[in-house]
Design a protein around this motif. Structure first.
Motif, short mmCIF file in Angstrom:
data_model
loop_
_atom_site.label_atom_id
_atom_site.label_comp_id
_atom_site.label_asym_id
_atom_site.label_seq_id
_atom_site.Cartn_x
_atom_site.Cartn_y
_atom_site.Cartn_z
N SER A 30 0.83 -1.21 0.00
CA SER A 30 0.00 0.00 0.00
C SER A 30 0.86 1.26 0.00
N ALA A 31 1.93 1.25 0.76
CA ALA A 31 2.82 2.42 0.83
C ALA A 31 3.52 2.66 -0.51
N ILE A 32 4.00 1.60 -1.12
CA ILE A 32 4.67 1.74 -2.43
C ILE A 32 3.69 2.24 -3.47
N LEU A 33 2.49 1.68 -3.48
CA LEU A 33 1.46 2.12 -4.42
C LEU A 33 1.13 3.60 -4.21
N SER A 34 1.03 4.02 -2.96
CA SER A 34 0.76 5.42 -2.65
C SER A 34 1.87 6.33 -3.14
N CYS A 35 3.12 5.89 -2.98
CA CYS A 35 4.25 6.69 -3.46
C CYS A 35 4.25 6.80 -4.99
N VAL A 36 3.93 5.72 -5.65
CA VAL A 36 3.88 5.73 -7.13
C VAL A 36 2.77 6.67 -7.61
N ILE A 37 1.61 6.59 -6.98
CA ILE A 37 0.49 7.46 -7.36
C ILE A 37 0.86 8.93 -7.10
N ALA A 38 1.49 9.20 -5.95
CA ALA A 38 1.90 10.57 -5.64
C ALA A 38 2.94 11.07 -6.63
N LEU A 39 3.84 10.18 -7.05
CA LEU A 39 4.88 10.57 -8.00
C LEU A 39 4.26 10.93 -9.35
N ILE A 40 3.27 10.16 -9.77
CA ILE A 40 2.60 10.45 -11.05
C ILE A 40 1.84 11.76 -10.95
#
Length: 140
Positions: free
Chosen positions: A130-140
């Motif tokens: 969940s944390a990695i997915l959140s970081c990827v979404i925030a990066l996009i």
């Protein structure tokens, strides 16, 4: 006053350099995941107002368990220890031997029982995803 519209390309360039540095850093060293994401045990020991040295305590933990603690710190006079034994929580025997070693070294009372919180690696894996997915979404 800084005219942002006039210097928008400089601001965009600086932002892109900072973002790129973060992405490169991630691919080089990855995330520094603590036991919340990998699984392990958090131990809180009331030190009864006695002073203690973090380095000595880390050595004591390493000598007792055969591996290092993820994090050892002081908080309001308490000793906080985070330990991840290959993503697993400490066994009851490991907990008892560690607390006995700490109690002996710092002459703590027999009534002083530590607080143990264990985090299952499965829960840690879900949190990590969940944390990695959140970081990827925030990066996009």
């Amino acid at each position: 006053m800084l005219n942002v519209i006039k210097s928008k390309w400089i601001c965009i360039g600086i932002s892109l350099v900072i973002i790129l540095a973060g992405v490169v850093s991630f691919f080089i060293q990855g995330f520094n995941l603590d036991i919340d994401f990998t699984g392990g045990t958090t131990i809180t020991v009331n030190m009864e107002g006695k002073s203690f040295d973090i380095a000595d305590t880390e050595k004591l933990i390493s000598d007792t368990l055969g591996f290092k603690a993820s994090n050892v710190q002081k908080a309001d006079g308490d000793l906080l220890i985070n330990i991840s034994a290959d993503g697993k929580a400490l066994s009851p025997e490991q907990r008892e031997s560690l607390f006995t070693a700490i109690k002996t070294k710092y002459t703590l009372s027999e009534a002083n029982e530590p607080s143990f919180d264990s985090i299952d690696p499965t829960i840690g894996k879900e949190l990590r995803q969940s944390a990695i997915l959140s970081c990827v979404i925030a990066l996009i």
